[in-house]
Design a protein around this motif. Sequence first.
Motif, short mmCIF file in Angstrom:
data_model
loop_
_atom_site.label_atom_id
_atom_site.label_comp_id
_atom_site.label_asym_id
_atom_site.label_seq_id
_atom_site.Cartn_x
_atom_site.Cartn_y
_atom_site.Cartn_z
N UNK A 1 0.10 28.65 -77.40
CA UNK A 1 1.33 29.21 -78.15
C UNK A 1 2.26 29.54 -77.06
N UNK A 2 3.50 29.23 -77.30
CA UNK A 2 4.54 29.43 -76.28
C UNK A 2 5.93 29.93 -77.23
N UNK A 3 6.35 31.09 -76.85
CA UNK A 3 7.65 31.66 -77.46
C UNK A 3 8.68 31.01 -76.48
N UNK A 4 9.57 30.36 -76.76
CA UNK A 4 10.65 29.63 -75.90
C UNK A 4 12.42 30.43 -76.40
N UNK A 5 12.81 30.70 -75.39
CA UNK A 5 14.35 31.00 -75.75
C UNK A 5 15.07 30.01 -75.16
N UNK A 6 16.09 29.57 -75.99
CA UNK A 6 16.99 28.45 -75.97
C UNK A 6 18.49 29.07 -75.77
N UNK A 7 19.03 28.60 -74.63
CA UNK A 7 20.56 28.98 -74.54
C UNK A 7 21.22 27.83 -73.74
N UNK A 8 22.63 28.16 -73.73
CA UNK A 8 23.30 27.05 -73.31
C UNK A 8 24.80 27.80 -73.06
N UNK A 9 25.54 27.00 -72.08
CA UNK A 9 26.97 27.65 -71.75
C UNK A 9 27.00 28.86 -71.71
#
Length: 164
Positions: A1-9
């Motif tokens: 299990x992986x907790x992922x943070x996603x961002x851009x710009x």
Amino acid sequence: MQRIGILSDTHGTFDAELEAFFADVDQIWHAGDIGSLELADRIAAFKPLRAVSGNIDCGMTRRVWPEFAAFRCEEVQVLMTHIGGYPRRYDPRAVGRIQSVRPRLFISGHSHILRVAYDPVYDLLAVNPGAAGHFGFHKVRTAVRLTIDGDTMRDMEVGEWPRR
């Protein structure tokens, strides 16, 4: 299990609000327009980082971070790019990659508009985390986090912060 943070710009911004939002993630994925290699290094020192370069990123950043990244997280195939578009309106460069990689999760940035949509044509979840930085036309800064557990994506959350 992986907790992922996603961002851009981010355009050079990774501040206390973003650090707090991503405090419990296992890794951060950045969908381009990082702002500088120094910022990418700062994020990578905080959490393991996967990133792609964006249209505002300088030549050195483009040498380090590719235009497209295809990888697996748990049992989910992921494709990430900066200028990708949305279901039924993908950037032409992204369509070929989507068709060859066959991702279940497609991540892109560029629009500064948070959007999550299921694409029944390619059977994928398209995620644009919006813009986490202070520069651009957006009025609210946004980022996303989710859990990938085996072949399941769940518990998606959106963070919102005012722009300064």
